[in-house]
Design a protein around this motif. Structure first.
Motif, PDB file in Angstrom:
ATOM      1  N   HIS A 328       0.832  -1.213   0.000  1.00 39.53           N
ATOM      2  CA  HIS A 328       0.000   0.000   0.000  1.00 39.53           C
ATOM      3  C   HIS A 328       0.859   1.253   0.000  1.00 39.53           C
ATOM      4  O   HIS A 328       0.561   2.221  -0.721  1.00 39.53           O
ATOM      5  N   TRP A 329       1.907   1.264   0.814  1.00 38.27           N
ATOM      6  CA  TRP A 329       2.788   2.429   0.869  1.00 38.27           C
ATOM      7  C   TRP A 329       3.422   2.684  -0.490  1.00 38.27           C
ATOM      8  O   TRP A 329       3.434   3.823  -0.980  1.00 38.27           O
ATOM      9  N   LEU A 342      -3.145   5.461   4.477  1.00 37.05           N
ATOM     10  CA  LEU A 342      -2.214   4.469   4.999  1.00 37.05           C
ATOM     11  C   LEU A 342      -2.130   4.464   6.518  1.00 37.05           C
ATOM     12  O   LEU A 342      -2.021   3.395   7.131  1.00 37.05           O
ATOM     13  N   ARG A 343      -2.166   5.628   7.154  1.00 35.74           N
ATOM     14  CA  ARG A 343      -2.036   5.648   8.615  1.00 35.74           C
ATOM     15  C   ARG A 343      -3.149   4.817   9.266  1.00 35.74           C
ATOM     16  O   ARG A 343      -2.907   4.039  10.196  1.00 35.74           O
ATOM     17  N   SER A 344      -4.350   4.976   8.760  1.00 31.45           N
ATOM     18  CA  SER A 344      -5.464   4.194   9.283  1.00 31.45           C
ATOM     19  C   SER A 344      -5.278   2.703   8.983  1.00 31.45           C
ATOM     20  O   SER A 344      -5.573   1.851   9.826  1.00 31.45           O
ATOM     21  N   THR A 345      -4.762   2.405   7.801  1.00 25.25           N
ATOM     22  CA  THR A 345      -4.517   1.014   7.418  1.00 25.25           C
ATOM     23  C   THR A 345      -3.478   0.377   8.332  1.00 25.25           C
ATOM     24  O   THR A 345      -3.633  -0.773   8.775  1.00 25.25           O
ATOM     25  N   LEU A 363       3.318   6.094  14.520  1.00 26.27           N
ATOM     26  CA  LEU A 363       3.066   6.065  13.076  1.00 26.27           C
ATOM     27  C   LEU A 363       4.069   6.929  12.323  1.00 26.27           C
ATOM     28  O   LEU A 363       4.572   6.556  11.257  1.00 26.27           O
ATOM     29  N   ASP A 364       4.394   8.100  12.872  1.00 32.14           N
ATOM     30  CA  ASP A 364       5.412   8.952  12.258  1.00 32.14           C
ATOM     31  C   ASP A 364       6.768   8.250  12.221  1.00 32.14           C
ATOM     32  O   ASP A 364       7.505   8.341  11.229  1.00 32.14           O
ATOM     33  N   LYS A 365       7.092   7.537  13.293  1.00 35.56           N
ATOM     34  CA  LYS A 365       8.358   6.816  13.351  1.00 35.56           C
ATOM     35  C   LYS A 365       8.385   5.686  12.333  1.00 35.56           C
ATOM     36  O   LYS A 365       9.385   5.499  11.617  1.00 35.56           O
TER      37      LYS A 365
END
Length: 383
Positions: A328-329, A342-345, A363-365
């Motif tokens: 996905h990314w 993507l964050r939600s995924t 998530l940022d990391k």
């Protein structure tokens, strides 16, 4: 009948030809079953089914009960075991590079005990320290299936399950099936494969529906201290093509050989890739390439399309339990959106794999948002 019981019954019928896991139930187990682990304190019922696992060498190991002490030497195996088990309690030791990924990623936050697990049981090239492994009294040792890596362990009387890495999704499925079987949780293999298959179908459908051609994407397995890129028969080549892009290392001017292949700067300049991916096996970051005059004429540098591959519960670049997130990314890197989901995924997938809901900072990391922020369209992944 509940869904979990259906999952278990389905899992008990799994047999992947060429080296996944077979689950054989029978009172007391067949002759020659391994004795109960001396490390286990759980009572053993004589009616408990034995567990037989056929590895990717075609060799079968039989356990009288679910394993409780597992040594993993292949780098993806430690985090994969934790994901299948949803715990680090049964991981007895791991390769140092596996441990580094746990330390630098979020696995050590999700499972703090994992950072205390021994990680000095094999050399960089996976050669085992047999005495160190024996001292841990493992129920099983997970090792790459090469004879020279397996034989020292088996000669020492250790039970070994051998893995192959041929760069296919089928490898990942086989590893998960074997690990779930050994842990006495065959239903986890069914669940994880079903989820992975669902994501694979979605990515395949998205790629087929696109009318625009994908970019050329070059993945660097190593950047500092000598260049290595993903060639033929690599998992990276698989997912680059999966999302509808091309890999110059396997294109019209391919590199000879397979897997991770060394090359010089001149070859990269000749290919002129549109996107560059930096893997998690060294410390190279996009800023290193942007600041280096050698790379200034490469299309990926001119358009600011150099990206550090995410690092979650394990590195996203090689095959593993988080590979669907890599698909996905990468699809969003190749075909950027104004706002990626993507964050939600990732949050949903981490809840499924680890029973962990990542924070915004985690998530940022995982996504390297600070290091990738200067690259094109990466703001699509911001909170």
């Amino acid at each position: 009948m509940g869904s979990s019981e259906l999952d278990r019954r389905t899992a008990l019928q799994i047999l992947v030809a060429g080296g996944s896991a077979a689950f054989l139930a029978g009172c007391n187990g067949p002759a020659g079953s391994a004795p109960p682990s001396s490390a286990s304190t759980q009572p053993y019922a004589s009616t408990a089914p034995s567990i037989s696992v056929t590895d990717q060498r075609g060799k079968t190991a039989t356990f009288a009960r679910p394993v409780t002490r597992v040594v993993t030497i292949p780098m993806p195996a430690a985090s994969l075991l934790v994901a299948v088990d949803q715990s680090s309690d049964h991981l007895a030791a791991m390769h140092n590079v596996s441990w580094v990924a746990m330390r630098d990623g979020v696995m050590g936050t999700m499972f703090p005990h994992a950072l205390d697990i021994p990680h000095d049981i094999a050399a960089q090239d996976f050669t085992p320290n047999v005495e160190s492994v024996r001292a841990l009294n493992p129920d099983v040792v997970i090792q790459w299936s090469d004879a020279q890596l397996v034989e020292p362990l088996e000669k020492a009387g250790l039970t070994v399950v051998g893995l192959k890495n041929t760069g296919t999704q089928q490898d990942v499925d086989a590893w998960i099936t074997m690990f779930a079987a050994m842990l006495g949780k065959p239903e986890r293999a069914v669940q994880i494969k079903a989820r992975s298959d669902q994501e694979l179908a979605a990515i395949t459908s998205q790629a087929a529906a696109r009318t625009s051609k994908g970019p050329s994407i070059l993945y660097f397995n190593r950047f500092t201290g000598g260049l290595k890129v993903a060639g033929a028969n690599s998992y990276n080549d698989f997912y680059i093509k999966l999302i509808g892009a091309t890999n110059p290392a396997t294109g019209k001017d391919p590199l000879p050989g397979s897997g991770m292949i060394g090359l010089d700067v001149e070859q990269v300049l000749k290919w002129d890739p549109e996107v560059i991916l930096l893997g998690n096996f060294d410390n190279a970051m996009p800023q290193d390439i942007y600041a280096d005059p050698v790379w200034q004429n490469v299309s990926a540098v001119r358009s600011r399309q150099v990206y550090k591959v995410p690092l979650g519960g394990y590195r996203w670049d090689p095959p593993g339990q988080e590979s669907p997130l890599m698909w996905h990314w990468l699809a969003d890197i190749a075909f950027p959106q104004e706002k990626s989901p993507l964050r939600s995924t990732v949050s949903d997938y981490f809840s499924f794999l680890y029973n962990h809901q990542p924070t915004a900072a985690e998530l940022d990391k995982i996504l390297w948002t600070t290091n990738n922020n200067a690259s094109a369209s990466y703001q699509q992944f911001n909170a």
